[in-house]
Design a protein around this motif. Structure first.
Motif, mmCIF file in Angstrom:
data_model
loop_
_atom_site.group_PDB
_atom_site.id
_atom_site.type_symbol
_atom_site.label_atom_id
_atom_site.label_comp_id
_atom_site.label_asym_id
_atom_site.label_seq_id
_atom_site.Cartn_x
_atom_site.Cartn_y
_atom_site.Cartn_z
ATOM 1 N N GLU A 278 0.839 -1.194 0.000
ATOM 2 C CA GLU A 278 0.000 0.000 0.000
ATOM 3 C C GLU A 278 0.873 1.243 0.000
ATOM 4 O O GLU A 278 1.990 1.228 0.530
ATOM 5 C CB GLU A 278 -0.883 0.045 1.247
ATOM 6 C CG GLU A 278 -2.040 -0.916 1.260
ATOM 7 C CD GLU A 278 -2.902 -0.686 2.498
ATOM 8 O OE1 GLU A 278 -3.841 0.117 2.427
ATOM 9 O OE2 GLU A 278 -2.614 -1.310 3.535
ATOM 10 N N ILE A 279 0.340 2.299 -0.589
ATOM 11 C CA ILE A 279 0.984 3.609 -0.544
ATOM 12 C C ILE A 279 0.090 4.534 0.273
ATOM 13 O O ILE A 279 -1.136 4.574 0.067
ATOM 14 C CB ILE A 279 1.179 4.176 -1.961
ATOM 15 C CG1 ILE A 279 2.407 3.550 -2.624
ATOM 16 C CG2 ILE A 279 1.314 5.689 -1.951
ATOM 17 C CD1 ILE A 279 3.746 4.112 -2.168
ATOM 18 N N TYR A 280 0.696 5.283 1.188
ATOM 19 C CA TYR A 280 -0.049 6.294 1.943
ATOM 20 C C TYR A 280 0.438 7.676 1.534
ATOM 21 O O TYR A 280 1.637 7.916 1.363
ATOM 22 C CB TYR A 280 0.160 6.110 3.448
ATOM 23 C CG TYR A 280 -0.337 7.295 4.251
ATOM 24 C CD1 TYR A 280 -1.700 7.502 4.439
ATOM 25 C CD2 TYR A 280 0.558 8.229 4.786
ATOM 26 C CE1 TYR A 280 -2.159 8.603 5.135
ATOM 27 C CE2 TYR A 280 0.103 9.324 5.491
ATOM 28 C CZ TYR A 280 -1.260 9.509 5.667
ATOM 29 O OH TYR A 280 -1.722 10.603 6.356
ATOM 30 N N GLY A 281 -0.490 8.573 1.398
ATOM 31 C CA GLY A 281 -0.150 9.957 1.082
ATOM 32 C C GLY A 281 -1.412 10.724 0.756
ATOM 33 O O GLY A 281 -2.523 10.274 1.019
ATOM 34 N N SER A 282 -1.228 11.873 0.165
ATOM 35 C CA SER A 282 -2.367 12.705 -0.205
ATOM 36 C C SER A 282 -1.947 13.556 -1.394
ATOM 37 O O SER A 282 -0.753 13.699 -1.684
ATOM 38 C CB SER A 282 -2.783 13.599 0.966
ATOM 39 O OG SER A 282 -1.764 14.543 1.264
ATOM 40 N N THR A 283 -2.929 14.107 -2.065
ATOM 41 C CA THR A 283 -2.608 14.991 -3.186
ATOM 42 C C THR A 283 -1.808 16.187 -2.690
ATOM 43 O O THR A 283 -0.909 16.680 -3.373
ATOM 44 C CB THR A 283 -3.902 15.459 -3.863
ATOM 45 O OG1 THR A 283 -4.669 14.313 -4.253
ATOM 46 C CG2 THR A 283 -3.611 16.294 -5.092
ATOM 47 N N GLU A 284 -2.115 16.671 -1.506
ATOM 48 C CA GLU A 284 -1.403 17.827 -0.955
ATOM 49 C C GLU A 284 0.070 17.522 -0.694
ATOM 50 O O GLU A 284 0.956 18.320 -0.997
ATOM 51 C CB GLU A 284 -2.058 18.274 0.365
ATOM 52 C CG GLU A 284 -3.490 18.768 0.229
ATOM 53 C CD GLU A 284 -4.508 17.654 0.399
ATOM 54 O OE1 GLU A 284 -4.195 16.490 0.042
ATOM 55 O OE2 GLU A 284 -5.614 17.933 0.885
ATOM 56 N N SER A 285 0.350 16.364 -0.111
ATOM 57 C CA SER A 285 1.713 16.041 0.321
ATOM 58 C C SER A 285 2.485 15.205 -0.679
ATOM 59 O O SER A 285 3.715 15.154 -0.640
ATOM 60 C CB SER A 285 1.670 15.274 1.647
ATOM 61 O OG SER A 285 1.042 14.014 1.473
ATOM 62 N N GLY A 286 1.792 14.539 -1.584
ATOM 63 C CA GLY A 286 2.429 13.502 -2.380
ATOM 64 C C GLY A 286 2.531 12.223 -1.554
ATOM 65 O O GLY A 286 2.101 12.166 -0.389
ATOM 66 N N GLN A 287 3.121 11.202 -2.129
ATOM 67 C CA GLN A 287 3.217 9.921 -1.428
ATOM 68 C C GLN A 287 4.210 10.016 -0.271
ATOM 69 O O GLN A 287 5.263 10.637 -0.402
ATOM 70 C CB GLN A 287 3.632 8.847 -2.413
ATOM 71 C CG GLN A 287 2.583 8.649 -3.496
ATOM 72 C CD GLN A 287 3.066 7.761 -4.618
ATOM 73 O OE1 GLN A 287 4.253 7.736 -4.916
ATOM 74 N NE2 GLN A 287 2.153 7.048 -5.241
ATOM 75 N N LEU A 288 3.871 9.393 0.853
ATOM 76 C CA LEU A 288 4.687 9.552 2.054
ATOM 77 C C LEU A 288 5.240 8.243 2.611
ATOM 78 O O LEU A 288 6.306 8.239 3.217
ATOM 79 C CB LEU A 288 3.855 10.230 3.158
ATOM 80 C CG LEU A 288 3.380 11.660 2.875
ATOM 81 C CD1 LEU A 288 2.460 12.136 3.994
ATOM 82 C CD2 LEU A 288 4.569 12.598 2.732
ATOM 83 N N ALA A 289 4.502 7.154 2.444
ATOM 84 C CA ALA A 289 4.917 5.927 3.130
ATOM 85 C C ALA A 289 4.346 4.713 2.425
ATOM 86 O O ALA A 289 3.434 4.811 1.611
ATOM 87 C CB ALA A 289 4.442 5.961 4.587
ATOM 88 N N THR A 290 4.897 3.565 2.786
ATOM 89 C CA THR A 290 4.404 2.314 2.219
ATOM 90 C C THR A 290 4.413 1.234 3.296
ATOM 91 O O THR A 290 5.078 1.375 4.336
ATOM 92 C CB THR A 290 5.269 1.884 1.015
ATOM 93 O OG1 THR A 290 4.681 0.747 0.385
ATOM 94 C CG2 THR A 290 6.673 1.540 1.457
ATOM 95 N N ARG A 291 3.677 0.171 3.044
ATOM 96 C CA ARG A 291 3.706 -0.991 3.936
ATOM 97 C C ARG A 291 3.211 -2.207 3.160
ATOM 98 O O ARG A 291 2.523 -2.065 2.128
ATOM 99 C CB ARG A 291 2.805 -0.783 5.164
ATOM 100 C CG ARG A 291 1.319 -0.785 4.854
ATOM 101 C CD ARG A 291 0.476 -0.669 6.117
ATOM 102 N NE ARG A 291 -0.949 -0.641 5.808
ATOM 103 C CZ ARG A 291 -1.908 -0.493 6.713
ATOM 104 N NH1 ARG A 291 -1.591 -0.334 7.991
ATOM 105 N NH2 ARG A 291 -3.181 -0.484 6.346
ATOM 106 N N ARG A 292 3.588 -3.380 3.653
ATOM 107 C CA ARG A 292 2.970 -4.611 3.171
ATOM 108 C C ARG A 292 1.842 -4.924 4.152
ATOM 109 O O ARG A 292 2.103 -5.215 5.337
ATOM 110 C CB ARG A 292 3.981 -5.753 3.109
ATOM 111 C CG ARG A 292 3.378 -7.026 2.532
ATOM 112 C CD ARG A 292 4.427 -8.091 2.310
ATOM 113 N NE ARG A 292 3.823 -9.320 1.791
ATOM 114 C CZ ARG A 292 4.501 -10.398 1.428
ATOM 115 N NH1 ARG A 292 5.830 -10.388 1.511
ATOM 116 N NH2 ARG A 292 3.895 -11.486 0.965
#
Length: 453
Positions: A278-292
């Motif tokens: 998975e990718i975590y982020g927002s349009t405001e910040s861009g992508q920030l983190a990932t996890r399985r």
């Protein structure tokens, strides 16, 4: 001026994209970019409406070469076009089909085969990789509207490049590039970052189409070589697995735009043998983190970015983040650049002193056998008694509203049971599977408030 190359590829014979005619090389892409750039105005704003991912990629880069800024709204409604024209009177639309542009200036993209056989005129001997100023305003992305009106987010070329590089490193694609099939539109931030930017600066190649139906997704995967990366959403992934069709081997799965349940992630890994990321982020910040997803709840930050907390507020900064961005989620920082996500600030609801979140309620609703789709909704208006009624819209073809309510009673506090619970045929999800609040408010007005319930 600090210049950054248009792409990271150094081999012009490498594959940049795949379409129905086969592979498109980096050199062909660059030639197409230069050719189209000659058809575009000098500077201004480009409303890139191309549905084909390759044509979008050509249009975006051609605009960069002309010093243009790409506008990428989350909606192509008449209201959106009117607003964009008022804010950017120099905009021109780039279309690759019968898109309605309401009289705005437009350029219709020539068919790809035309580009393949175009005369080699000014392009001959001019395939050096262009440099783009890192400070150039390359794109204006817009939030999805899931929490209110869409908001414009300005992205410089330097930050976009850093975003693509950081995601490639986090997913291991810098070490082993993959062929990407995306079910999400390239204009939206997730599809833009995880298909197009990964090709430009992550060394990957992408499938030019945007398959939606399960068989189309399987066919697109079959049309590209291994290793393959499927970029999708929980909504699209659930539909794909439910179809029960045979899938070509997939080497990585990537999801974003909504919470992915552990059950769905486990099922996806069981069916494909691929890690579900998975990718975590927002349009405001861009992508920030990932996890399985199946390895635990903690997220790991992408290279370069940082989170800091100010009271209950979490702020993203550094790396490819444009400035300092306050996040709308409740976040608990952990050691080693990891964190836990506890839901959206705006999702929190308080009834009679008890707190929960819409995300938690939606998760419990979706876990009921027979529920195909569903969402809780807290409307803006109040009833004559001054009480706002928690509502739920549910797609459950074989269940009654009473059966769903009884099942919910086993899972959540009775205080949070929806009143009313409305069965519907579908939910008004957009092309990335999100539910814009305006659409839910309209559904509420149609199904509930007019009935006086």
């Amino acid at each position: 001026m600090t210049g950054i190359p248009l792409f990271a590829h150094s081999n012009l014979d490498a594959v940049f994209a795949w379409n129905t005619d086969g592979p498109v090389s980096v050199g062909d892409y660059l030639a197409d970019v230069r050719w189209l750039s000659e058809q575009l105005p000098a500077a201004g704003h480009l409303l890139n409406l191309c549905h084909d991912r390759y044509r979008f990629a050509v249009g975006f880069a051609a605009g960069l070469l002309r010093g243009m800024t790409s506008l990428q709204p989350s909606s192509q409604s008449a209201e959106t076009f009117t607003r964009l024209q008022a804010e950017h009177p120099d905009l021109v639309c780039l279309c690759d089909g019968p898109s309605e542009t309401l009289g705005l200036p437009r350029i219709d993209f020539p068919a790809i085969p035309t580009l393949r056989v175009r005369p080699q005129t000014s392009l001959t001997g001019d395939l050096t990789i262009p440099q783009i100023s890192a400070d150039h305003l390359a794109a204006i992305l817009f939030t999805s509207g899931s929490t209110g009106l869409p908001q414009a987010q300005r992205k410089t070329w330097g930050k976009l490049v850093a975003n693509g590089c950081a995601e490639a490193i986090a997913l291991g694609l810098d070490r082993q590039p993959h062929a990407i099939v995306g079910t999400v539109p390239v204009q939206h931030s997730y599809g833009f970052e995880s298909t197009f930017l990964l090709a430009l600066h992550g060394g990957c190649a992408f499938w030019s189409g945007k398959p939606f139906y399960p068989q189309d997704i399987a066919s697109a995967l079959d049309a590209v070589p291994q290793p393959r990366l499927l970029v999708t959403t929980p909504f699209h992934l659930s539909a794909l697995l439910s179809a029960g069709i045979d899938l070509p081997p997939v080497d990585k799965l990537l999801s974003a735009t909504a919470a992915l349940s552990t059950a769905l992630a486990s099922e996806a890994e069981r069916r494909t043998g691929a890690p579900m990321l998975e990718i975590y982020g927002s349009t405001e910040s861009g992508q920030l983190a990932t996890r399985r997803t199946t390895e635990g709840a903690a997220w790991t930050l992408l290279p370069g970015v940082r989170l800091r907390q100010d009271g209950d507020e979490t702020i993203a900064c550094d790396g490819h983040v444009e400035g300092c961005v306050a996040l709308s989620d409740l976040i608990e920082l952990l050691p080693d650049r990891r964190f836990l996500l506890h839901g959206r600030q705006a999702d929190l609801i308080n009834i009679a002193g008890k707190r929960t979140s819409l995300a938690y309620l939606n998760h419990q609703l979706g876990a009921i056998p027979g529920v195909v789709d569903g969402a809780f909704f807290l409307p803006d208006d109040e009833d004559p008694d001054g009480i706002t009624r928690l509502t739920a819209f549910v797609v459950a073809p074989d269940l009654s509203a009473r059966q769903v309510t009884l099942a919910l009673r086993q899972r959540i506090d009775a205080l949070f049971l929806p009143r009313p619970l409305v069965l519907v045929d579908t939910l008004p999800r957009n092309s990335t599977g999100k539910l814009p609040r305006s659409e839910l408010q309209a559904l509420y007005a149609d199904k509930v408030s007019h009935d006086g319930r």
